[in-house]
Design an enzyme around this catalytic site. Structure first.
Site, PDB file in Angstrom:
ATOM      1  N   ASP A 463      26.882 -41.235  -1.781  1.00 60.46           N
ATOM      2  CA  ASP A 463      25.881 -40.133  -1.790  1.00 60.46           C
ATOM      3  C   ASP A 463      25.826 -39.256  -3.017  1.00 60.46           C
ATOM      4  O   ASP A 463      26.772 -38.673  -3.305  1.00 60.46           O
ATOM      5  CB  ASP A 463      26.381 -39.402  -0.537  1.00 60.46           C
ATOM      6  CG  ASP A 463      27.859 -38.924  -0.555  1.00 60.46           C
ATOM      7  OD1 ASP A 463      28.713 -40.030  -1.129  1.00 60.46           O
ATOM      8  OD2 ASP A 463      28.251 -37.935   0.056  1.00 60.46           O
ATOM      9  N   GLU A 681      35.800 -36.933 -11.924  1.00 56.24           N
ATOM     10  CA  GLU A 681      35.668 -37.777 -11.081  1.00 56.24           C
ATOM     11  C   GLU A 681      34.678 -38.858 -11.394  1.00 56.24           C
ATOM     12  O   GLU A 681      34.665 -39.903 -10.870  1.00 56.24           O
ATOM     13  CB  GLU A 681      34.731 -36.755  -9.989  1.00 56.24           C
ATOM     14  CG  GLU A 681      34.283 -37.562  -8.776  1.00 56.24           C
ATOM     15  CD  GLU A 681      33.242 -36.498  -7.947  1.00 56.24           C
ATOM     16  OE1 GLU A 681      32.961 -36.713  -6.783  1.00 56.24           O
ATOM     17  OE2 GLU A 681      32.644 -35.752  -8.577  1.00 56.24           O
TER      18      GLU A 681
END
Length: 797
Positions: A463, A681
């Site tokens: 996502d 990340e």
């Protein structure tokens, strides 16, 4: 006769040539006794002076700090390891004042300070000094001072070796000894305050709430007792109904979000009785402060590399618990995730841990694996090959979760551009329309369809991406088929090799028809799990059936690549995704398919920093009306890297796996060196930058002075990636040697030497360019950026 030296009682001296552990965890380095240097003229008076001595400001001439020569007469020359006598608070103040020019409490390559600071040496009790130079040493100094402050140290004797430590060794050490610990959580009386903190909670309620599954009365009683014993928590304990994943019930919890209870052990309470204690687990980090599904798989790989088998085993225990009580391995262990799962990795996770368990109790190991395989079989039958996720016509599984309304864990404005036309249509504000739509008083079938696909994208873990937008729930994605093929083979192999070719299922649930067909799924009658023992043959047959479906619907011979298959439009979706290489990880590609993937398709995804998520051509043009998605080109994520490395190695393409691992670890290491130890990340793998602001920003970069956690699967990628590198590669990564230099190839992997002009020796310029791009209000350019690389003699050290 010289007067005797006067020393305060309890003083510990560190002799000039005395060896002590240097590259150890901060708790060991700073948590022991406080050391002072012993000098020939040491006296009580001088000791007081030493305590007052701090870092020396660098002499400047007309503010030209950078013109200072590399060596000056004040520098101490010694064959012994150099150590510094440092006043912690004063040095922190000066480092930040002089070097942190952008005020973010980090020393990075973009700061405009002089990048030089003099520290007093320990052997001279601070009177002689030595220059600390460059971004890497200064950022390490700031980190060490912050760690010393954590241990209440006012003054320290600091080994220079901690400032010049090999960056690969330093990052790997920090991950193993510090980051995993900082990311560890427990759900019990001792861990509730930390774990209940939810940065995604938009209700404004900060008091913790915990949902306990139906059928766990002892657990519910335990948390009620905690609520009584710790009234300051204001803990709200709720017991879930027997079917907690009913979509309407899950929606009813939107304004009452809470953490979900996880597995616990019964332990001695120290008073002659028994109590419950939460099994530790590792969270991704930053805004993701709960147990996640596929993050945990990659985290477990890193834990296994670092020898933390029991911690990895605990992750599996939680997943077994979730399948039993919440009917699936959840997207995350929060109430708003109850109807949604994520990519399935449980069988491989369990088998890898099983192979590393202590061999002293084989029977206990077999019982543990049996519980994990039983849970995986239940999840397989009730989730992945059950409707609506199963498409009976093709036999392909899909990400297709139940759900009602707007996903509540997103930022408040995330869907504003989607909701505005509908709000305008009804003459309402976006907030008013959202409330009525969620309540069901306003019906919008097109919006229902949009959120069906949006929830599916979130379940996929990707996502968001243009690959899946507005169609994900209809797609039999190649990644999901590969994962389920691996499930089927793993279950079959475990039954045959560990359980003597038969496995009795203890929990009762319906079995999905096999082989799948529209007719068999239309029949409401289902065989029960307890009606017979599981045999390996059936599971191998399921794997063979899925491989045939993958070849029929997902493999594209002319393009030498796997694609997702649209089960509604009945055609391939020709978006080129790095998840195609998951077929190598799973072993469902033939040798010929593997060769074509590597020889013809790998180059489409390989860039300077590793593998991009998808190709630029598939992503399409980016504009103000069509912004970047974080799982598209040019971004690179740990799951795609690790799965491809392992898959390539499995099919005999070890050199390709090593090259890709080198690229990704080079990108991680240069960011670590240039940006105060950051472990983010995700990356822009084309520009070699973590300074990205796609959608949710970049997690793991918001810290002060010293990185505390890194980011879960990025930590794992580093530890796993190092296992692919040779010693020569590891040394080259530590020297920040660009892949273009190391491999002597162009960015796209062609076997021609890169001309010298293609190497831009300006890391600061690249960093500033990335900053400009990430902070610019204009749309990103669709023009491919130039390739940059950092030379070995970079000024970062």
């Amino acid at each position: 006769m010289a007067p005797p030296l006067a020393h305060p009682p309890g003083l510990n001296f560190l002799d000039d040539h005395e060896a002590r552990p240097v590259h150890v965890d901060a708790a060991q380095y700073y948590g022991g006794p406080e050391y002072h240097s012993r000098a020939r003229t040491y006296s009580a008076v001088r000791m007081i002076l030493c305590r007052q001595s701090g870092p020396k400001r660098t002499p400047a001439f007309e503010d030209d700090w950078h013109l200072r020569p590399r060596r000056m007469s004040h520098d101490e020359k010694s064959t012994a390891p150099r150590r510094f006598l440092i006043d912690v608070e004063e040095t922190i103040r000066l480092v930040l004042e002089q070097e942190d020019t952008d005020g973010d409490f980090q020393i990075s390559i973009t700061d405009a300070g002089p990048k030089i600071l003099s520290l007093g040496t320990a052997t001279s009790n601070g009177y002689k000094s030595f220059d600390i130079r460059g971004t890497y040493m200064l950022s390490n100094l700031l980190q060490e001072l912050a760690l010393a402050r954590d241990h209440n140290r006012k003054r320290i004797v600091l080994d220079e070796a901690r400032l010049t430590e090999n960056p690969v060794d330093r990052l790997s050490r920090m991950i193993k000894n510090s980051f995993w610990h900082s990311l560890t959580r427990r759900i019990d009386g001792d861990g509730l305050e930390i774990i209940c903190a939810d940065p995604k909670n938009r209700t404004g309620r900060v008091n913790p709430r915990i949902y306990v599954p139906h059928g766990e009365p002892a657990m519910a009683e335990y948390y009620r007792k905690i609520a009584n014993e710790k009234p300051h928590l204001n803990l709200d304990v709720q017991v879930l109904p027997p079917n907690p994943d009913d979509p309407h019930f899950v929606k009813s919890l939107n304004n009452k979000p809470g953490i979900l209870a996880l597995a616990m052990n019964e332990v001695d309470d120290g008073r002659g009785g028994r109590t419950l204690k939460g099994i530790p687990f590792v969270v991704p980090g930053a805004r993701f402060n709960e147990l996640y599904n596929w993050d945990s798989y990659f985290i477990s790989l890193g834990l296994l590399v670092d020898g933390q088998v029991q911690m990895a085993k605990g992750l599996v225990e939680h997943f077994i618990f979730e399948i039993k009580h919440y009917n699936k391995i959840l997207n995350g262990s929060r109430s708003y995730y109850l109807a949604r799962t994520q990519p399935p990795f449980l069988t491989d996770m369990a088998l890898q841990i099983y192979n590393q368990l202590d061999r002293s109790d084989l029977d206990a190991n077999r019982l543990w694996l049996k519980r994990a395989i039983q849970a995986a079989i239940k999840e397989y039958h009730t989730i992945w090959v059950a409707e609506p996720r199963m498409d009976p016509k093709t036999g392909l599984s899909r990400y297709r979760p139940d759900g009602v309304g707007i996903p509540p864990e997103t930022e408040a404005t995330h869907f504003t551009h989607i909701l505005e036309p509908y709000a305008h249509k009804h003459g309402l504000s976006v907030l008013e329309f959202s409330e009525k739509y969620n309540a069901g008083t306003l019906k919008e079938p097109e919006l229902d369809e949009y959120f069906l696909h949006d929830r599916a994208v979130r379940e996929s873990g990707h996502d968001t991406t243009y690959r899946l937008e507005k169609r994900c729930a209809n797609l039999g994605t190649i990644d999901l088929q590969a994962l389920l093929y691996k499930y089927e083979v793993d279950i079959a192999t475990a039954i045959r090799e560990v359980f003597d070719d038969e496995l009795e299922l203890e929990e009762d649930f319906p079995l999905a028809p096999f082989p799948p067909s529209v007719e068999s799924y239309a029949n409401p009658r289902r065989e029960r799990s307890t009606s017979r023992k599981q045999k390996s043959q059936e599971w191998f047959e399921r794997a063979d059936f899925r491989k045939e479906a993958i070849d029929k619907y997902c493999w594209n011979e002319s393009k030498s690549l796997y694609f997702d298959y649209d089960t509604v439009q009945e055609r391939q979706s020709l978006y080129e995704s790095a998840t195609a290489f998951w077929a190598l990880w799973a072993g469902c590609a033939s040798e010929e398919q593997g060769w074509k993937l590597v020889s013809e398709s790998l180059k489409k995804f390989e860039v300077l920093g590793g593998l991009v998520s998808g190709t630029e051509e598939s992503r399409g043009k980016i504009s103000l009306d069509r912004p970047n998605r974080q799982w598209d080109y040019p971004y690179a994520w740990p799951p795609h890297q690790i799965m491809t490395w392992v898959g390539l190695e499995r099919y005999g393409y070890l050199e390709d796996a090593q090259r890709l691992a080198y690229r990704f670890l080079y990108m991680m290491t240069t960011a670590f060196v240039d940006f105060n130890g950051v472990v983010p990340e995700k990356f822009d793998a084309v520009r070699l930058s973590h300074l990205v602001d796609a959608e949710y920003g970049n997690q793991g970069i918001d810290f002060k002075m010293v990185p505390r956690e890194g980011f879960g699967w990025m930590n794992a990628a580093y530890q796993v990636g190092l296992s692919f590198l040779t010693n020569h590669m590891r040394r080259a990564v530590a020297a920040c040697t660009s892949p273009e230099v190391f491999f002597g190839r162009t960015m796209m992997g062609e076997h021609t030497a890169a001309p010298p002009s293609s190497v831009v020796n300006d890391p600061l310029g690249l960093a500033m360019e990335n900053l400009a791009i990430s902070t610019s209000g204009s749309a990103p350019s669709n023009t491919p950026p130039p390739s940059y690389s950092f030379p070995i003699d970079s000024n970062r050290f």
